[in-house]
Design a protein around this motif. Sequence first.
Motif, mmCIF file in Angstrom:
data_model
loop_
_atom_site.group_PDB
_atom_site.id
_atom_site.type_symbol
_atom_site.label_atom_id
_atom_site.label_comp_id
_atom_site.label_asym_id
_atom_site.label_seq_id
_atom_site.Cartn_x
_atom_site.Cartn_y
_atom_site.Cartn_z
ATOM 1 N N GLU A 96 0.851 -1.190 0.000
ATOM 2 C CA GLU A 96 0.000 0.000 0.000
ATOM 3 C C GLU A 96 0.887 1.241 0.000
ATOM 4 O O GLU A 96 1.789 1.365 0.825
ATOM 5 C CB GLU A 96 -0.903 0.021 1.229
ATOM 6 N N TRP A 97 0.622 2.154 -0.931
ATOM 7 C CA TRP A 97 1.383 3.407 -0.995
ATOM 8 C C TRP A 97 0.657 4.470 -0.182
ATOM 9 O O TRP A 97 -0.555 4.655 -0.317
ATOM 10 C CB TRP A 97 1.513 3.867 -2.444
ATOM 11 N N ALA A 98 1.424 5.175 0.642
ATOM 12 C CA ALA A 98 0.793 6.121 1.572
ATOM 13 C C ALA A 98 1.650 7.368 1.742
ATOM 14 O O ALA A 98 2.845 7.381 1.427
ATOM 15 C CB ALA A 98 0.570 5.447 2.926
ATOM 16 N N ALA A 99 1.026 8.407 2.261
ATOM 17 C CA ALA A 99 1.704 9.655 2.614
ATOM 18 C C ALA A 99 1.678 9.809 4.127
ATOM 19 O O ALA A 99 0.649 9.563 4.773
ATOM 20 C CB ALA A 99 1.023 10.846 1.950
ATOM 21 N N PHE A 100 2.827 10.215 4.682
ATOM 22 C CA PHE A 100 2.961 10.402 6.129
ATOM 23 C C PHE A 100 3.570 11.767 6.429
ATOM 24 O O PHE A 100 4.426 12.260 5.683
ATOM 25 C CB PHE A 100 3.892 9.355 6.737
ATOM 26 N N SER A 101 3.175 12.333 7.553
ATOM 27 C CA SER A 101 3.882 13.465 8.152
ATOM 28 C C SER A 101 4.290 13.046 9.562
ATOM 29 O O SER A 101 3.930 11.958 10.020
ATOM 30 C CB SER A 101 2.986 14.707 8.206
ATOM 31 N N LEU A 102 5.050 13.893 10.244
ATOM 32 C CA LEU A 102 5.330 13.631 11.652
ATOM 33 C C LEU A 102 4.073 13.900 12.473
ATOM 34 O O LEU A 102 3.323 14.840 12.194
ATOM 35 C CB LEU A 102 6.463 14.533 12.146
ATOM 36 N N ALA A 103 3.848 13.083 13.470
ATOM 37 C CA ALA A 103 2.723 13.308 14.366
ATOM 38 C C ALA A 103 2.871 14.668 15.050
ATOM 39 O O ALA A 103 3.980 15.089 15.388
ATOM 40 C CB ALA A 103 2.655 12.200 15.410
ATOM 41 N N GLY A 104 1.762 15.350 15.198
ATOM 42 C CA GLY A 104 1.787 16.654 15.860
ATOM 43 C C GLY A 104 1.982 17.823 14.932
ATOM 44 O O GLY A 104 1.849 18.980 15.357
ATOM 45 N N GLN A 105 2.309 17.556 13.660
ATOM 46 C CA GLN A 105 2.465 18.640 12.693
ATOM 47 C C GLN A 105 1.094 19.040 12.145
ATOM 48 O O GLN A 105 0.202 18.214 11.972
ATOM 49 C CB GLN A 105 3.365 18.198 11.537
ATOM 50 N N SER A 110 -5.417 14.952 1.821
ATOM 51 C CA SER A 110 -6.144 13.712 1.598
ATOM 52 C C SER A 110 -6.032 13.233 0.151
ATOM 53 O O SER A 110 -6.718 12.306 -0.243
ATOM 54 C CB SER A 110 -7.624 13.881 1.973
ATOM 55 N N SER A 111 -5.141 13.858 -0.634
ATOM 56 C CA SER A 111 -4.915 13.439 -2.010
ATOM 57 C C SER A 111 -3.509 13.869 -2.428
ATOM 58 O O SER A 111 -2.900 14.749 -1.809
ATOM 59 C CB SER A 111 -5.944 14.062 -2.953
ATOM 60 N N HIS A 180 -0.441 9.142 9.611
ATOM 61 C CA HIS A 180 -0.826 8.606 8.305
ATOM 62 C C HIS A 180 -1.854 9.545 7.687
ATOM 63 O O HIS A 180 -2.969 9.691 8.194
ATOM 64 C CB HIS A 180 -1.399 7.197 8.480
ATOM 65 N N LEU A 181 -1.470 10.206 6.588
ATOM 66 C CA LEU A 181 -2.349 11.186 5.958
ATOM 67 C C LEU A 181 -3.389 10.512 5.073
ATOM 68 O O LEU A 181 -4.584 10.785 5.188
ATOM 69 C CB LEU A 181 -1.519 12.178 5.138
ATOM 70 N N PHE A 182 -2.953 9.639 4.165
ATOM 71 C CA PHE A 182 -3.868 8.915 3.287
ATOM 72 C C PHE A 182 -3.106 7.819 2.543
ATOM 73 O O PHE A 182 -1.883 7.852 2.423
ATOM 74 C CB PHE A 182 -4.559 9.849 2.280
ATOM 75 N N THR A 183 -3.840 6.840 2.067
ATOM 76 C CA THR A 183 -3.313 5.778 1.201
ATOM 77 C C THR A 183 -3.865 6.006 -0.192
ATOM 78 O O THR A 183 -5.054 6.299 -0.351
ATOM 79 C CB THR A 183 -3.741 4.389 1.729
ATOM 80 N N PHE A 184 -3.003 5.879 -1.208
ATOM 81 C CA PHE A 184 -3.458 6.243 -2.545
ATOM 82 C C PHE A 184 -3.273 5.160 -3.600
ATOM 83 O O PHE A 184 -3.675 5.352 -4.752
ATOM 84 C CB PHE A 184 -2.768 7.533 -3.014
ATOM 85 N N TYR A 185 -2.696 4.024 -3.258
ATOM 86 C CA TYR A 185 -2.496 2.984 -4.277
ATOM 87 C C TYR A 185 -2.200 1.659 -3.589
ATOM 88 O O TYR A 185 -1.666 1.643 -2.481
ATOM 89 C CB TYR A 185 -1.313 3.371 -5.178
ATOM 90 N N ARG A 186 -2.574 0.572 -4.256
ATOM 91 C CA ARG A 186 -2.214 -0.770 -3.796
ATOM 92 C C ARG A 186 -1.456 -1.439 -4.922
ATOM 93 O O ARG A 186 -2.006 -1.626 -6.013
ATOM 94 C CB ARG A 186 -3.461 -1.572 -3.401
ATOM 95 N N ALA A 187 -0.204 -1.808 -4.684
ATOM 96 C CA ALA A 187 0.666 -2.298 -5.749
ATOM 97 C C ALA A 187 1.220 -3.675 -5.413
ATOM 98 O O ALA A 187 1.863 -3.844 -4.375
ATOM 99 C CB ALA A 187 1.818 -1.322 -5.980
#
Length: 222
Positions: A96-105, A110-111, A180-187
Amino acid sequence: MLALSQPLSAAPLIINTEDYPPFNYPSEQGEIIGSATQLLREALRAADIDAEFRLLPWARAYTAARLREQNCVYSTTRTAEREALFRWAGPLAINEWAAFSLAGQDIKASSIQELADFRVGSFREDAVGNHVAAQGIDVLRAPNERENLARLNAGLVDVIVTGKATGEFLANAKNVALSHLFTFYRAPLYLACHTSVSKDLIKRLQHNLPTLGETRGVSRHE
């Protein structure tokens, strides 16, 4: 001289991989382990195929499989651009491809398009970063996935795009809290082999791999 005269089909496969947990990574003793590694080793053994595993930086592992006879690389995303470059066996895992930031930021997205306002990190020759860059996002490339996370933790990038399981695995190991901001693909992830590797060998290997779901395409963000 006898060894040198053996056909390529009799030579062991050189199977290159990278440090990309939980699918493939080194143990504390230096052995290459991980869920995809275990699946591949079992299939090679069942198919009676000799293989030598090597851990390299991803760009080198990928290039070796593309340019050197009897070389392969995993865990590799099977894309349209790569399809004709290799012979494929798998899948070995679903990533699963996803976007992350540091917690608390204070980062909300969502895209992929909403990442345009942030500094986005990935690493060299990575399919996840390539996919995001193809959507018009400027992607800053680290040498490898661990450095990608280190740059996020140091504030050098705002967001990283990566495999969800990999990002969470590495963050837990380093005690880095991610959001975890969002998941955008399953590869699906595959073994990709140089075209010198025989079709018969690939067929034997494929026969001994378990069937995994090959869900493709963009998913709804989580």
